[in-house]
Design a protein around this motif. Structure first.
Motif, PDB file in Angstrom:
ATOM      1  N   ILE A  61      -0.761  -1.735  12.935  1.00  0.00           N
ATOM      2  CA  ILE A  61      -2.096  -1.752  12.333  1.00  0.00           C
ATOM      3  C   ILE A  61      -3.089  -2.318  13.351  1.00  0.00           C
ATOM      4  CG2 ILE A  61      -3.514  -2.550  10.400  1.00  0.00           C
ATOM      5  CD1 ILE A  61      -0.949  -2.988   8.815  1.00  0.00           C
ATOM      6  N   PRO A  62      -3.750  -1.456  14.121  1.00  0.00           N
ATOM      7  CA  PRO A  62      -4.777  -1.951  15.050  1.00  0.00           C
ATOM      8  C   PRO A  62      -6.028  -2.373  14.276  1.00  0.00           C
ATOM      9  CG  PRO A  62      -4.651   0.443  15.141  1.00  0.00           C
ATOM     10  CD  PRO A  62      -3.565  -0.006  14.198  1.00  0.00           C
ATOM     11  N   ILE A  63      -6.508  -3.583  14.526  1.00  0.00           N
ATOM     12  CA  ILE A  63      -7.733  -4.071  13.877  1.00  0.00           C
ATOM     13  C   ILE A  63      -8.893  -3.812  14.835  1.00  0.00           C
ATOM     14  CG2 ILE A  63      -8.891  -6.034  12.816  1.00  0.00           C
ATOM     15  CD1 ILE A  63      -6.345  -5.198  11.357  1.00  0.00           C
ATOM     16  N   ARG A  64      -9.763  -2.881  14.466  1.00  0.00           N
ATOM     17  CA  ARG A  64     -10.881  -2.492  15.324  1.00  0.00           C
ATOM     18  C   ARG A  64     -12.171  -3.127  14.829  1.00  0.00           C
ATOM     19  NH1 ARG A  64      -7.886   2.415  14.751  1.00  0.00           N
ATOM     20  NH2 ARG A  64      -6.809   2.904  16.704  1.00  0.00           N
ATOM     21  N   LEU A  65     -12.889  -3.761  15.739  1.00  0.00           N
ATOM     22  CA  LEU A  65     -14.177  -4.370  15.426  1.00  0.00           C
ATOM     23  C   LEU A  65     -15.293  -3.352  15.652  1.00  0.00           C
ATOM     24  CD1 LEU A  65     -13.629  -7.817  17.183  1.00  0.00           C
ATOM     25  CD2 LEU A  65     -13.000  -7.132  14.853  1.00  0.00           C
ATOM     26  N   SER A  66     -16.502  -3.704  15.223  1.00  0.00           N
ATOM     27  CA  SER A  66     -17.630  -2.790  15.386  1.00  0.00           C
ATOM     28  C   SER A  66     -17.984  -2.594  16.853  1.00  0.00           C
ATOM     29  CB  SER A  66     -18.849  -3.310  14.614  1.00  0.00           C
ATOM     30  OG  SER A  66     -19.122  -4.659  14.963  1.00  0.00           O
ATOM     31  N   LYS A  67     -17.671  -3.607  17.701  1.00  0.00           N
ATOM     32  CA  LYS A  67     -17.886  -3.514  19.142  1.00  0.00           C
ATOM     33  C   LYS A  67     -16.733  -4.206  19.858  1.00  0.00           C
ATOM     34  CE  LYS A  67     -22.972  -3.480  19.055  1.00  0.00           C
ATOM     35  NZ  LYS A  67     -24.203  -4.167  19.532  1.00  0.00           N
ATOM     36  N   SER A  68     -16.568  -3.933  21.153  1.00  0.00           N
ATOM     37  CA  SER A  68     -15.551  -4.643  21.940  1.00  0.00           C
ATOM     38  C   SER A  68     -15.820  -6.142  21.902  1.00  0.00           C
ATOM     39  CB  SER A  68     -15.565  -4.155  23.394  1.00  0.00           C
ATOM     40  OG  SER A  68     -15.169  -2.798  23.470  1.00  0.00           O
ATOM     41  N   LEU A  69     -14.749  -6.936  21.848  1.00  0.00           N
ATOM     42  CA  LEU A  69     -14.893  -8.384  21.731  1.00  0.00           C
ATOM     43  C   LEU A  69     -15.571  -8.963  22.968  1.00  0.00           C
ATOM     44  CD1 LEU A  69     -13.946 -10.782  19.810  1.00  0.00           C
ATOM     45  CD2 LEU A  69     -12.212 -11.183  21.542  1.00  0.00           C
ATOM     46  N   ASN A  70     -16.610  -9.743  22.751  1.00  0.00           N
ATOM     47  CA  ASN A  70     -17.327 -10.411  23.840  1.00  0.00           C
ATOM     48  C   ASN A  70     -16.801 -11.838  23.963  1.00  0.00           C
ATOM     49  OD1 ASN A  70     -19.212 -11.720  25.541  1.00  0.00           O
ATOM     50  ND2 ASN A  70     -20.841 -10.326  24.913  1.00  0.00           N
ATOM     51  N   LYS A  71     -15.890 -12.066  24.930  1.00  0.00           N
ATOM     52  CA  LYS A  71     -15.261 -13.372  25.085  1.00  0.00           C
ATOM     53  C   LYS A  71     -16.175 -14.392  25.747  1.00  0.00           C
ATOM     54  CE  LYS A  71     -11.029 -13.898  26.201  1.00  0.00           C
ATOM     55  NZ  LYS A  71      -9.737 -13.921  26.914  1.00  0.00           N
ATOM     56  N   TYR A  72     -17.289 -13.932  26.316  1.00  0.00           N
ATOM     57  CA  TYR A  72     -18.090 -14.814  27.164  1.00  0.00           C
ATOM     58  C   TYR A  72     -19.411 -15.241  26.536  1.00  0.00           C
ATOM     59  CZ  TYR A  72     -14.628 -12.755  30.191  1.00  0.00           C
ATOM     60  OH  TYR A  72     -13.432 -12.315  30.709  1.00  0.00           O
ATOM     61  N   SER A  73     -19.662 -14.843  25.308  1.00  0.00           N
ATOM     62  CA  SER A  73     -20.819 -15.313  24.550  1.00  0.00           C
ATOM     63  C   SER A  73     -20.298 -16.054  23.328  1.00  0.00           C
ATOM     64  CB  SER A  73     -21.711 -14.138  24.121  1.00  0.00           C
ATOM     65  OG  SER A  73     -22.668 -14.567  23.166  1.00  0.00           O
ATOM     66  N   PHE A  74     -20.530 -17.363  23.270  1.00  0.00           N
ATOM     67  CA  PHE A  74     -19.982 -18.166  22.176  1.00  0.00           C
ATOM     68  C   PHE A  74     -20.469 -17.670  20.812  1.00  0.00           C
ATOM     69  CE2 PHE A  74     -19.821 -21.437  25.648  1.00  0.00           C
ATOM     70  CZ  PHE A  74     -18.445 -21.490  25.721  1.00  0.00           C
ATOM     71  N   VAL A  75     -21.755 -17.311  20.726  1.00  0.00           N
ATOM     72  CA  VAL A  75     -22.317 -16.880  19.446  1.00  0.00           C
ATOM     73  C   VAL A  75     -21.745 -15.531  19.023  1.00  0.00           C
ATOM     74  CG1 VAL A  75     -24.427 -16.257  18.221  1.00  0.00           C
ATOM     75  CG2 VAL A  75     -24.445 -18.187  19.811  1.00  0.00           C
ATOM     76  N   LYS A  76     -21.788 -14.535  19.926  1.00  0.00           N
ATOM     77  CA  LYS A  76     -21.259 -13.213  19.594  1.00  0.00           C
ATOM     78  C   LYS A  76     -19.775 -13.282  19.298  1.00  0.00           C
ATOM     79  CE  LYS A  76     -24.668 -10.570  22.264  1.00  0.00           C
ATOM     80  NZ  LYS A  76     -24.878  -9.658  23.415  1.00  0.00           N
ATOM     81  N   ARG A  77     -19.058 -14.087  20.072  1.00  0.00           N
ATOM     82  CA  ARG A  77     -17.614 -14.198  19.864  1.00  0.00           C
ATOM     83  C   ARG A  77     -17.324 -14.816  18.499  1.00  0.00           C
ATOM     84  NH1 ARG A  77     -13.336 -16.834  24.214  1.00  0.00           N
ATOM     85  NH2 ARG A  77     -11.480 -16.755  22.896  1.00  0.00           N
ATOM     86  N   TRP A  78     -18.121 -15.787  18.085  1.00  0.00           N
ATOM     87  CA  TRP A  78     -17.925 -16.428  16.774  1.00  0.00           C
ATOM     88  C   TRP A  78     -18.042 -15.401  15.657  1.00  0.00           C
ATOM     89  CZ3 TRP A  78     -21.098 -17.257  12.443  1.00  0.00           C
ATOM     90  CH2 TRP A  78     -20.609 -18.179  11.505  1.00  0.00           C
TER      91      TRP A  78
END
Length: 316
Positions: A61-78
């Motif tokens: 079961i791949p869990i797909r987000l609306s966009k690729s995960l941004n590991k380098y922005s604390f707010v977007k990653r949260w």
């Protein structure tokens, strides 16, 4: 007799948890295997490789987000880690597994997983690959000073609560028990199982092969780093290594993606470091020939990260 249903969630999608999921299926469990399909800065297992066929009662079961995960922005990653938690919680709610095993799962997402698992009457086991709350506290305190310290301590408290209330903990190192004891979590709640490499996926092959020839490596002394370059790694070491081994006809090959790899590519261009090769992970199936092309395989870990992380890539 109805089989026990297990959901093994490995946020990173690494090879050895996938191997475990298949073995559990072979033992007669009904297995669901989930991972974050929007994480592009870590090498994925072969779940989507050509020729991969799940075994009986084994569902990916791949869990797909609306966009690729941004590991380098604390707010977007949260926000994205919470989105992952919501999406996985729906899977758990709909499938009602008897046991949920969570590995590499962000704390916000793991809190949601714990809640819905308990609501469904299931058991929650934490496969402790990294002590994420401790890591968040140290990293945020250093980067954001006072505000970071407040946020970091909150994550550490939440992780401590989740581990204290989990039905079981599987640390990957004895050294993690020291932190668990400090958090007043008794040893009998934990079973230490060290990580392993999926050896069958890395058959030995010749040092000189098509992969090494295409990159001009056959007559070089090759140092290779293959894996994530995140906050707990220091890519500057690879630059220093490349400059140091130039005199022995050495070359450094880095197979990675994300901010660390981008920094290496930029530094290579600015400083004209010709014996530094930076490229993406490539396919999972070519990993064995890439590794065979190296004379030395390199692992990286910052000294301060050794309390909460183990460089498992040494197993490969």
């Amino acid at each position: 007799m109805k089989a026990v249903k297990l959901l093994l969630n490995d946020f990173g999608g690494y090879p050895f948890p996938l191997e475990l999921a298949q073995e559990l299926s072979e033992m007669g469990y009904e297995v669901l295997y989930s991972y974050c399909d929007s994480l592009v800065t870590t090498p994925k297992a072969n779940s989507h490789a050509e020729g991969f066929e799940p075994k009986r009662d084994f569902e990916t079961i791949p869990i797909r987000l609306s966009k690729s995960l941004n590991k380098y922005s604390f707010v977007k990653r949260w926000f994205q880690e919470r989105e992952y938690g919501f999406r996985l919680s729906k899977v758990i709610h709909d499938t009602c597994p008897n046991v949920v095993i969570s590995a590499n799962t962000p704390i916000d997402a793991m809190a949601m997983i714990h809640k819905v698992t308990r609501q469904n009457g299931g058991k929650h086991v934490v496969w402790l690959q990294d002590i994420l709350g401790l890591a968040a506290n140290r990293i945020l305190s250093r980067k954001l000073r006072f505000v970071g310290s407040i946020i970091g301590k909150n994550y550490e408290r939440r992780e401590r609560w989740l581990l204290s209330n989990a039905d079981g903990i599987v640390p990957i190192s004895d050294s993690f028990l020291k932190i668990l004891r400090q958090w007043k979590i008794p040893d009998e709640r934990s079973v230490v199982i060290e990580n392993w490499a999926p050896i069958a996926d890395f058959p030995p092959t010749k040092r000189q092969n098509a992969w090494s020839e295409a990159r001009g490596l056959n007559d070089k002394v090759v140092f290779m780093y293959s894996g994530t370059l995140s906050m707990k790694h220091n890519p500057r070491i690879m630059v220093a290594l490349a400059e140091h081994i130039l005199k022995v006809n050495g070359v450094v090959v880095v197979r990675s993606q994300g901010q660390g790899a981008d920094w290496l590519s930029k530094t290579k261009a600015e400083r004209g470091i010709e014996n530094l090769i930076v490229e993406p992970f490539g396919t999972y199936n070519e990993t064995s020939v890439a590794f065979a092309s190296a004379d030395v395989l390199v692992a990286l870990l910052e000294r301060e990260a050794s309390d909460f992380s183990v460089p498992s890539k040494v197993l490969a």
